[in-house]
Enzyme design. Structure first.
Site, PDB file in Angstrom:
ATOM      1  N   LYS A  22     -52.400-105.895  -1.648  1.00  0.00           N
ATOM      2  CA  LYS A  22     -53.245-106.062  -2.841  1.00  0.00           C
ATOM      3  C   LYS A  22     -52.509-105.527  -4.076  1.00  0.00           C
ATOM      4  CE  LYS A  22     -56.541-102.885  -3.935  1.00  0.00           C
ATOM      5  NZ  LYS A  22     -56.400-102.412  -5.315  1.00  0.00           N
ATOM      6  N   ASN A  23     -51.984-104.308  -3.956  1.00  0.00           N
ATOM      7  CA  ASN A  23     -51.398-103.673  -5.143  1.00  0.00           C
ATOM      8  C   ASN A  23     -50.069-104.291  -5.570  1.00  0.00           C
ATOM      9  OD1 ASN A  23     -53.585-102.047  -5.267  1.00  0.00           O
ATOM     10  ND2 ASN A  23     -52.551-100.149  -4.654  1.00  0.00           N
ATOM     11  N   ARG A  92     -59.715-101.984 -13.093  1.00  0.00           N
ATOM     12  CA  ARG A  92     -58.788-101.336 -14.001  1.00  0.00           C
ATOM     13  C   ARG A  92     -57.424-102.041 -14.067  1.00  0.00           C
ATOM     14  NH1 ARG A  92     -57.286 -96.380 -16.106  1.00  0.00           N
ATOM     15  NH2 ARG A  92     -55.082 -96.184 -15.713  1.00  0.00           N
ATOM     16  N   CYS A 116     -63.326 -94.236 -13.840  1.00  0.00           N
ATOM     17  CA  CYS A 116     -63.944 -94.809 -12.643  1.00  0.00           C
ATOM     18  C   CYS A 116     -64.284 -93.634 -11.728  1.00  0.00           C
ATOM     19  CB  CYS A 116     -63.023 -95.819 -11.971  1.00  0.00           C
ATOM     20  SG  CYS A 116     -61.584 -95.080 -11.259  1.00  0.00           S
ATOM     21  N   ARG A 121     -58.724 -91.558 -15.522  1.00  0.00           N
ATOM     22  CA  ARG A 121     -57.688 -92.588 -15.526  1.00  0.00           C
ATOM     23  C   ARG A 121     -57.368 -93.145 -16.920  1.00  0.00           C
ATOM     24  NH1 ARG A 121     -58.633 -96.269 -10.218  1.00  0.00           N
ATOM     25  NH2 ARG A 121     -56.389 -96.432 -10.208  1.00  0.00           N
ATOM     26  N   PRO A 122     -56.794 -92.296 -17.785  1.00  0.00           N
ATOM     27  CA  PRO A 122     -56.432 -92.769 -19.128  1.00  0.00           C
ATOM     28  C   PRO A 122     -55.253 -93.747 -19.087  1.00  0.00           C
ATOM     29  CG  PRO A 122     -55.603 -90.548 -18.757  1.00  0.00           C
ATOM     30  CD  PRO A 122     -56.399 -90.910 -17.536  1.00  0.00           C
ATOM     31  N   ILE A 123     -54.947 -94.368 -20.253  1.00  0.00           N
ATOM     32  CA  ILE A 123     -53.788 -95.278 -20.300  1.00  0.00           C
ATOM     33  C   ILE A 123     -52.788 -94.821 -21.363  1.00  0.00           C
ATOM     34  CG2 ILE A 123     -54.939 -97.315 -19.338  1.00  0.00           C
ATOM     35  CD1 ILE A 123     -55.048 -98.410 -22.259  1.00  0.00           C
ATOM     36  N   LEU A 125     -50.054 -93.206 -21.132  1.00  0.00           N
ATOM     37  CA  LEU A 125     -48.625 -93.416 -20.822  1.00  0.00           C
ATOM     38  C   LEU A 125     -48.219 -94.866 -21.081  1.00  0.00           C
ATOM     39  CD1 LEU A 125     -48.503 -91.350 -17.502  1.00  0.00           C
ATOM     40  CD2 LEU A 125     -47.702 -90.633 -19.763  1.00  0.00           C
ATOM     41  N   ASP A 304     -53.846 -93.018  -1.643  1.00  0.00           N
ATOM     42  CA  ASP A 304     -54.713 -94.067  -1.090  1.00  0.00           C
ATOM     43  C   ASP A 304     -54.941 -93.899   0.424  1.00  0.00           C
ATOM     44  OD1 ASP A 304     -55.052 -95.165  -3.545  1.00  0.00           O
ATOM     45  OD2 ASP A 304     -53.719 -96.872  -3.260  1.00  0.00           O
ATOM     46  N   VAL A 326     -52.872 -86.406  -7.252  1.00  0.00           N
ATOM     47  CA  VAL A 326     -52.692 -87.595  -8.096  1.00  0.00           C
ATOM     48  C   VAL A 326     -53.935 -87.892  -8.938  1.00  0.00           C
ATOM     49  CG1 VAL A 326     -52.129 -90.063  -8.112  1.00  0.00           C
ATOM     50  CG2 VAL A 326     -50.995 -88.542  -6.483  1.00  0.00           C
ATOM     51  N   ARG A 396     -63.110-105.235  -2.096  1.00  0.00           N
ATOM     52  CA  ARG A 396     -62.081-105.246  -3.143  1.00  0.00           C
ATOM     53  C   ARG A 396     -60.696-105.143  -2.532  1.00  0.00           C
ATOM     54  NH1 ARG A 396     -62.281-100.595  -6.721  1.00  0.00           N
ATOM     55  NH2 ARG A 396     -60.251-101.514  -7.068  1.00  0.00           N
TER      56      ARG A 396
HETATM   57  C1  UD1 Z   1     -52.155 -97.482  -8.659  1.00  0.00           C
HETATM   58  C2  UD1 Z   1     -52.810 -98.167  -7.484  1.00  0.00           C
HETATM   59  C3  UD1 Z   1     -53.815 -97.236  -6.817  1.00  0.00           C
HETATM   60  C4  UD1 Z   1     -53.155 -95.901  -6.451  1.00  0.00           C
HETATM   61  C5  UD1 Z   1     -52.432 -95.309  -7.642  1.00  0.00           C
HETATM   62  C6  UD1 Z   1     -51.622 -94.073  -7.309  1.00  0.00           C
HETATM   63  C7  UD1 Z   1     -52.786-100.508  -8.134  1.00  0.00           C
HETATM   64  C8  UD1 Z   1     -53.558-101.690  -8.551  1.00  0.00           C
HETATM   65  N1  UD1 Z   1     -53.476 -99.352  -7.973  1.00  0.00           N
HETATM   66  O1  UD1 Z   1     -53.171 -97.191  -9.622  1.00  0.00           O
HETATM   67  O2  UD1 Z   1     -54.311 -97.877  -5.644  1.00  0.00           O
HETATM   68  O3  UD1 Z   1     -54.149 -95.001  -6.021  1.00  0.00           O
HETATM   69  O4  UD1 Z   1     -51.512 -96.281  -8.209  1.00  0.00           O
HETATM   70  O5  UD1 Z   1     -50.731 -94.337  -6.284  1.00  0.00           O
HETATM   71  O6  UD1 Z   1     -51.599-100.579  -7.905  1.00  0.00           O
HETATM   72  N2  UD1 Z   1     -52.399 -91.512 -15.652  1.00  0.00           N
HETATM   73  C9  UD1 Z   1     -52.442 -90.943 -16.905  1.00  0.00           C
HETATM   74  N3  UD1 Z   1     -52.109 -91.734 -17.969  1.00  0.00           N
HETATM   75  C10 UD1 Z   1     -51.746 -93.040 -17.832  1.00  0.00           C
HETATM   76  C11 UD1 Z   1     -51.695 -93.583 -16.540  1.00  0.00           C
HETATM   77  C12 UD1 Z   1     -52.029 -92.800 -15.462  1.00  0.00           C
HETATM   78  O7  UD1 Z   1     -52.771 -89.768 -17.077  1.00  0.00           O
HETATM   79  O8  UD1 Z   1     -51.461 -93.700 -18.834  1.00  0.00           O
HETATM   80  C13 UD1 Z   1     -52.773 -90.674 -14.480  1.00  0.00           C
HETATM   81  C14 UD1 Z   1     -54.027 -91.218 -13.775  1.00  0.00           C
HETATM   82  O9  UD1 Z   1     -55.211 -90.782 -14.409  1.00  0.00           O
HETATM   83  C15 UD1 Z   1     -53.870 -90.660 -12.383  1.00  0.00           C
HETATM   84  C16 UD1 Z   1     -52.342 -90.684 -12.187  1.00  0.00           C
HETATM   85  O10 UD1 Z   1     -51.778 -90.767 -13.488  1.00  0.00           O
HETATM   86  O11 UD1 Z   1     -54.349 -89.352 -12.321  1.00  0.00           O
HETATM   87  C17 UD1 Z   1     -51.838 -91.824 -11.332  1.00  0.00           C
HETATM   88  O12 UD1 Z   1     -52.239 -93.053 -11.893  1.00  0.00           O
HETATM   89  P1  UD1 Z   1     -51.386 -94.388 -11.745  1.00  0.00           P
HETATM   90  O13 UD1 Z   1     -50.154 -94.130 -10.961  1.00  0.00           O
HETATM   91  O14 UD1 Z   1     -51.242 -94.977 -13.102  1.00  0.00           O
HETATM   92  O15 UD1 Z   1     -52.361 -95.267 -10.879  1.00  0.00           O
HETATM   93  P2  UD1 Z   1     -52.771 -96.787 -11.100  1.00  0.00           P
HETATM   94  O16 UD1 Z   1     -51.596 -97.570 -11.542  1.00  0.00           O
HETATM   95  O17 UD1 Z   1     -54.009 -96.834 -11.913  1.00  0.00           O
END
Ligand code: UD1
Length: 417
Positions: A22-23, A92, A116, A121-123, A125, A304, A326, A396
């Site tokens: 999926k990912n 997301r 969620c 889960r901010p963006i 970065l 996961d 994480v 999902r």
């Molecule tokens: C992806 C996976 C998810 C997995 C996760 C960690 C997909 C679709 N989903 O989610 O199944 O659990 O990787 O292996 O591939 N963070 C920030 N700022 C940002 C981005 C992330 O602080 O801009 C933090 C998040 O809140 C979280 C951590 O970084 O605490 C890891 O997030 P991230 O690696 O980005 O996970 P996803 O890509 O959302």
């Protein structure tokens, strides 16, 4: 409303075939926004998250045709630059369209995803990286607007190796002018698969799978054919299912190289694992022992798999500590497992699990995708009947899970009310 009913206590045995990841599928499907030419993506699982991303691609102007697990994505006369709230709020990963749309059109407007169940889960970065690549970032009314008539290469250091940020920035950088270096990049197998796909489209990416990714921008990307890698989390979930039920399961079509940490820990806990070409055989007796884990980015133990591991530890001899580094709020399954008899105490980002002899069936509620898998595993190993609500989370991310488990001997059915 749907629920899953499981009568536990059956040792799983037989063979199970693993679906496409999926990912890996989600970013690869959105990467097709980088070209006007046709792409064929094979081995895509039938899952709700895939449906959501395909719906988004259609809204953006792509044409989709599907033949079982093969999805053909072609272009129509237009490519839109707006990812609406209705779809982003569902999933997301929809924010992954930002990178390719920015690279392709020089602008994108996407709804902010919000938090969620498992964390804020901010963006930040993603946005910091887009800024480095020359994009102007503005936020208004819950949407983020990115503008960059022409992206340029940059040196980007990620404060945390975020999977999504690495994927988004890698996709945008394929169309930037010059060279981009992403340091402290995530190195998950899904990122390697995406880079592999992009390189087949004509991108110039090196280092995916390590913590430094280098991208040399190109002017145009073309169509290609690609087969998605097997799902390592589904694989790990079936490994734990075999161990926790004291069963003997052969897993086909998986890639064991992607599961080194999980296999090491399973062996430490007392499960027997043998590898034979692409088959993984997992069996266990009654002698599982407490084994600590800490979730970290790849190649460490995956977040996961944390909820599933907690079920295994609930039934292992001794006390184990599970530390989640994480996500900040990924222990929602604890309350549900306690209802089934688990002895778990949460202290900050650690859960202390005291193993017991048996779980007992109960009505429980799934709170997120991997929590729902954990409840299934708990129910399979428990005495009596378990009703699992919140089945939408399971749909999902796990293709055909009931049928696959039934073939291994599980007594599981879905009930529509
Ligand atoms: C992806 C996976 C998810 C997995 C996760 C960690 C997909 C679709 N989903 O989610 O199944 O659990 O990787 O292996 O591939 N963070 C920030 N700022 C940002 C981005 C992330 O602080 O801009 C933090 C998040 O809140 C979280 C951590 O970084 O605490 C890891 O997030 P991230 O690696 O980005 O996970 P996803 O890509 O959302």
């Amino acid at each position: 409303m749907e629920k899953i009913l499981i009568t536990g206590g059956k040792k799983l045995s037989g063979t199970v075939k693993i679906s496409g990841s999926k990912n890996a599928s989600l970013p690869i499907l959105v990467a097709t926004l980088l070209t006007d030419e046709d792409c064929l993506v094979k081995n895509v699982p039938h899952l709700q998250d895939v449906e959501t991303i395909l719906a988004l691609l259609k809204i953006l102007g792509k044409r989709i045709s599907r033949h079982n697990k093969n999805i053909k994505i072609s272009s129509t006369y237009r490519l839109d630059s707006e990812a609406p709230y209705e779809l982003v709020k569902k999933m997301r990963a929809s924010i992954l369209v930002m990178g390719p749309l920015l690279g392709r059109l020089g602008r994108v407007r996407a709804s902010l995803p919000g938090g969620c169940a498992i964390g804020a889960r901010p963006i930040n970065l993603h946005l910091q990286g887009f800024r480095k690549l020359g994009a102007k970032v503005s936020l208004e009314r819950g949407y983020v607007q990115l503008d960059a008539p022409r992206l340029h290469g940059a040196n980007i250091y990620l404060d945390f190796p975020s999977v999504g940020a690495t994927e988004n920035l890698m996709m945008a950088a394929t169309r930037a002018k010059g060279k981009t270096v992403i340091e402290n990049a995530a190195s998950e197998p899904e990122i390697q698969d995406l880079a592999h796909f992009l390189n087949k489209m004509g991108a110039k990416i090196k280092g995916a799978g390590t913590n430094i990714i280098k991208v040399e921008g190109v002017n145009v990307l073309s169509g290609t054919i690609h087969e998605v890698i097997p799902d390592r989390i589904e694989t790990g979930t079936f490994m734990v299912a075999a161990a926790v039920t004291g069963g003997d399961v052969v897993i086909r079509g998986a890639n064991p190289e992607h599961l080194e940490a999980v296999m090491t820990k399973l062996r430490e806990a007392g499960a027997k694992i043998t590898l034979n070409n692409k088959e993984i055989r997992v069996s266990s007796g009654k002698n599982l022992k407490a084994t600590d884990i800490e979730t970290v980015p790849y190649p460490g133990f995956p977040t996961d798999m944390q909820a599933q591991w907690m079920v295994l530890m609930s039934l292992s001899k001794g006390t184990s500590i599970i530390t989640e580094t994480v996500f900040e709020n990924r222990f929602l399954h604890v309350g549900e497992l306690q209802r089934m008899g688990s002895n778990i105490q949460v202290k900050g980002n650690s859960a202390i699990v005291k193993g017991i002899l048996k779980l007992s069936g109960a009505p429980v509620m799934a709170t997120d995708l991997r929590a729902s898998a954990a409840l299934i595993l708990a129910a399979l190993s428990a005495e009596g009947k378990t009703e699992i609500f919140g089945v939408n989370h399971l749909d999902r991310g796990y293709e055909d899970i009931e049928r696959k488990l039934r073939r291994l001997g599980a007594r599981i059915k879905r009930i529509k009310e």
